[in-house]
Design a protein around this motif. Structure first.
Motif, PDB file in Angstrom:
ATOM      1  N   GLU A  29      27.997 -40.834 -14.452  1.00 20.58           N
ATOM      2  CA  GLU A  29      27.940 -39.482 -13.904  1.00 20.58           C
ATOM      3  C   GLU A  29      27.554 -39.503 -12.437  1.00 20.58           C
ATOM      4  N   GLY A  30      28.156 -38.596 -11.716  1.00 18.54           N
ATOM      5  CA  GLY A  30      27.998 -38.534 -10.269  1.00 18.54           C
ATOM      6  C   GLY A  30      29.271 -38.994  -9.571  1.00 18.54           C
ATOM      7  N   ALA A  31      30.138 -39.692 -10.316  1.00 15.89           N
ATOM      8  CA  ALA A  31      31.401 -40.155  -9.746  1.00 15.89           C
ATOM      9  C   ALA A  31      32.483 -39.082  -9.812  1.00 15.89           C
ATOM     10  N   GLN A  32      32.252 -38.025 -10.579  1.00 19.20           N
ATOM     11  CA  GLN A  32      33.258 -36.976 -10.739  1.00 19.20           C
ATOM     12  C   GLN A  32      33.313 -36.095  -9.488  1.00 19.20           C
ATOM     13  N   TYR A  33      34.486 -35.531  -9.247  1.00 17.71           N
ATOM     14  CA  TYR A  33      34.649 -34.597  -8.133  1.00 17.71           C
ATOM     15  C   TYR A  33      35.859 -33.710  -8.409  1.00 17.71           C
ATOM     16  N   ALA A  34      35.838 -32.546  -7.829  1.00 21.51           N
ATOM     17  CA  ALA A  34      36.939 -31.597  -8.021  1.00 21.51           C
ATOM     18  C   ALA A  34      38.242 -32.212  -7.519  1.00 21.51           C
ATOM     19  N   GLY A  35      39.252 -32.124  -8.327  1.00 22.21           N
ATOM     20  CA  GLY A  35      40.569 -32.635  -7.956  1.00 22.21           C
ATOM     21  C   GLY A  35      40.753 -34.123  -8.213  1.00 22.21           C
ATOM     22  N   MET A  36      39.755 -34.763  -8.841  1.00 22.63           N
ATOM     23  CA  MET A  36      39.868 -36.212  -9.013  1.00 22.63           C
ATOM     24  C   MET A  36      41.103 -36.581  -9.825  1.00 22.63           C
ATOM     25  N   LEU A  37      41.800 -37.560  -9.343  1.00 24.33           N
ATOM     26  CA  LEU A  37      42.996 -38.121  -9.967  1.00 24.33           C
ATOM     27  C   LEU A  37      44.173 -37.159 -10.031  1.00 24.33           C
ATOM     28  N   SER A  38      44.095 -36.050  -9.314  1.00 23.21           N
ATOM     29  CA  SER A  38      45.189 -35.073  -9.382  1.00 23.21           C
ATOM     30  C   SER A  38      46.515 -35.684  -8.929  1.00 23.21           C
ATOM     31  N   ASP A  39      46.483 -36.514  -7.889  1.00 26.53           N
ATOM     32  CA  ASP A  39      47.719 -37.137  -7.412  1.00 26.53           C
ATOM     33  C   ASP A  39      48.278 -38.103  -8.453  1.00 26.53           C
ATOM     34  N   LEU A  40      47.406 -38.795  -9.168  1.00 26.74           N
ATOM     35  CA  LEU A  40      47.875 -39.722 -10.195  1.00 26.74           C
ATOM     36  C   LEU A  40      48.385 -38.981 -11.435  1.00 26.74           C
ATOM     37  N   CYS A  41      47.777 -37.838 -11.749  1.00 28.77           N
ATOM     38  CA  CYS A  41      48.245 -37.035 -12.896  1.00 28.77           C
ATOM     39  C   CYS A  41      49.694 -36.601 -12.716  1.00 28.77           C
ATOM     40  N   ILE A  42      50.066 -36.337 -11.500  1.00 27.96           N
ATOM     41  CA  ILE A  42      51.424 -35.870 -11.211  1.00 27.96           C
ATOM     42  C   ILE A  42      52.450 -36.968 -11.455  1.00 27.96           C
ATOM     43  N   HIS A  43      52.092 -38.197 -11.111  1.00 30.67           N
ATOM     44  CA  HIS A  43      53.060 -39.293 -11.132  1.00 30.67           C
ATOM     45  C   HIS A  43      52.962 -40.223 -12.343  1.00 30.67           C
ATOM     46  N   PHE A  44      51.838 -40.206 -13.046  1.00 32.49           N
ATOM     47  CA  PHE A  44      51.649 -41.150 -14.147  1.00 32.49           C
ATOM     48  C   PHE A  44      51.230 -40.421 -15.421  1.00 32.49           C
ATOM     49  N   PRO A  45      52.116 -40.356 -16.407  1.00 32.15           N
ATOM     50  CA  PRO A  45      51.791 -39.680 -17.666  1.00 32.15           C
ATOM     51  C   PRO A  45      50.578 -40.293 -18.369  1.00 32.15           C
ATOM     52  N   GLU A  46      50.323 -41.586 -18.145  1.00 34.67           N
ATOM     53  CA  GLU A  46      49.169 -42.248 -18.756  1.00 34.67           C
ATOM     54  C   GLU A  46      47.869 -41.617 -18.293  1.00 34.67           C
ATOM     55  N   VAL A  47      47.835 -41.167 -17.058  1.00 38.89           N
ATOM     56  CA  VAL A  47      46.645 -40.514 -16.504  1.00 38.89           C
ATOM     57  C   VAL A  47      46.554 -39.095 -17.041  1.00 38.89           C
ATOM     58  N   ARG A  48      47.644 -38.369 -16.968  1.00 38.32           N
ATOM     59  CA  ARG A  48      47.667 -36.975 -17.421  1.00 38.32           C
ATOM     60  C   ARG A  48      47.300 -36.870 -18.906  1.00 38.32           C
ATOM     61  N   HIS A  49      47.732 -37.863 -19.677  1.00 34.91           N
ATOM     62  CA  HIS A  49      47.444 -37.872 -21.113  1.00 34.91           C
ATOM     63  C   HIS A  49      45.955 -37.708 -21.374  1.00 34.91           C
ATOM     64  N   TRP A  50      45.109 -38.369 -20.588  1.00 29.63           N
ATOM     65  CA  TRP A  50      43.667 -38.310 -20.854  1.00 29.63           C
ATOM     66  C   TRP A  50      43.084 -36.935 -20.590  1.00 29.63           C
ATOM     67  N   PHE A  51      43.590 -36.242 -19.585  1.00 33.16           N
ATOM     68  CA  PHE A  51      43.109 -34.877 -19.339  1.00 33.16           C
ATOM     69  C   PHE A  51      43.561 -33.953 -20.475  1.00 33.16           C
ATOM     70  N   ASP A  52      44.805 -34.130 -20.926  1.00 28.54           N
ATOM     71  CA  ASP A  52      45.289 -33.342 -22.060  1.00 28.54           C
ATOM     72  C   ASP A  52      44.474 -33.648 -23.312  1.00 28.54           C
ATOM     73  N   PHE A  53      44.183 -34.917 -23.540  1.00 32.23           N
ATOM     74  CA  PHE A  53      43.398 -35.332 -24.703  1.00 32.23           C
ATOM     75  C   PHE A  53      42.007 -34.706 -24.676  1.00 32.23           C
ATOM     76  N   MET A  54      41.355 -34.751 -23.526  1.00 37.87           N
ATOM     77  CA  MET A  54      40.008 -34.191 -23.422  1.00 37.87           C
ATOM     78  C   MET A  54      40.038 -32.673 -23.561  1.00 37.87           C
ATOM     79  N   ASN A  55      41.067 -32.020 -23.058  1.00 36.68           N
ATOM     80  CA  ASN A  55      41.208 -30.574 -23.260  1.00 36.68           C
ATOM     81  C   ASN A  55      41.273 -30.259 -24.750  1.00 36.68           C
ATOM     82  N   GLU A  56      42.039 -31.068 -25.481  1.00 34.76           N
ATOM     83  CA  GLU A  56      42.174 -30.868 -26.927  1.00 34.76           C
ATOM     84  C   GLU A  56      40.860 -31.179 -27.653  1.00 34.76           C
ATOM     85  N   ALA A  57      40.199 -32.251 -27.244  1.00 32.42           N
ATOM     86  CA  ALA A  57      38.986 -32.690 -27.937  1.00 32.42           C
ATOM     87  C   ALA A  57      37.898 -31.621 -27.936  1.00 32.42           C
ATOM     88  N   PHE A  58      37.835 -30.854 -26.852  1.00 28.45           N
ATOM     89  CA  PHE A  58      36.765 -29.861 -26.731  1.00 28.45           C
ATOM     90  C   PHE A  58      37.312 -28.435 -26.615  1.00 28.45           C
TER      91      PHE A  58
END
Length: 169
Positions: free
Chosen positions: A54-83
């Motif tokens: 904790e403390g490494a998070q920041y607004a917009g983190m990995l946004s550029d990678l989410c656009i280009h790599f489904p492997e990255v976007r998958h984790w944000f979708d997964f966490m949205n579903e988990a909670f």
């Protein structure tokens, strides 16, 4: 090359390029921020990944990678579903709409840990997709959960077992 802005980067790359044109150049070591070594400095190395806490998070983190790599976007979708039952999505805190201040929530106890875990897992998934596998993993604080998963010490063979692990983190 270490640079503070585009103009400095352009100037340093031009200087480095000129030096590298000379086949006799074996090494560049300028305190201004240009470094090069034609031969490895040491023996064959190994790769270790350190997952931050904790403390490494920041607004917009990995946004550029989410656009280009489904492997990255998958984790944000997964966490949205988990909670999903909480009434807000992790993505709403990490990627807030323009004009919405979400930083306080992003650094709260629950969302902060989830954001760091999500980011760690997303980067690990991307590196794995690219064929980059570490020889060792370590985690700092909340990052220990990602290190345990990456090392295989904690195994989650199904989506349900991963959801159980994540919700227990």
């Amino acid at each position: 090359v270490v640079a503070g802005n585009r103009q400095e980067l352009t100037e340093k790359l031009t200087r480095a390029s000129a030096k590298l044109q000379d086949s006799r150049t074996k090494r560049i070591r300028e305190v201004e921020g240009i470094y090069f070594c034609r031969e490895p400095l040491g023996g064959a190395g190994r790769l270790a990944l350190m997952f931050p806490g904790e403390g490494a998070q920041y607004a917009g983190m990995l946004s550029d990678l989410c656009i280009h790599f489904p492997e990255v976007r998958h984790w944000f979708d997964f966490m949205n579903e988990a909670f999903a039952s909480r009434g807000y999505r992790l993505s709403d805190s990490v990627f807030p709409p323009p004009g919405v201040a979400a930083e306080a929530r992003l650094f709260s106890m629950d969302v902060g840990a989830e954001a760091v875990f999500c980011g760690n897992q997303a980067i690990h998934a991307l590196l794995s997709h690219l064929g980059i596998e570490p020889d060792a993993v370590v985690g700092h604080s909340t990052g220990e959960h990602s290190a345990l998963l990456a090392s295989g010490i904690v195994r989650t063979d199904t989506k349900a077992s991963l959801l159980h692990h994540v919700r227990g983190v």
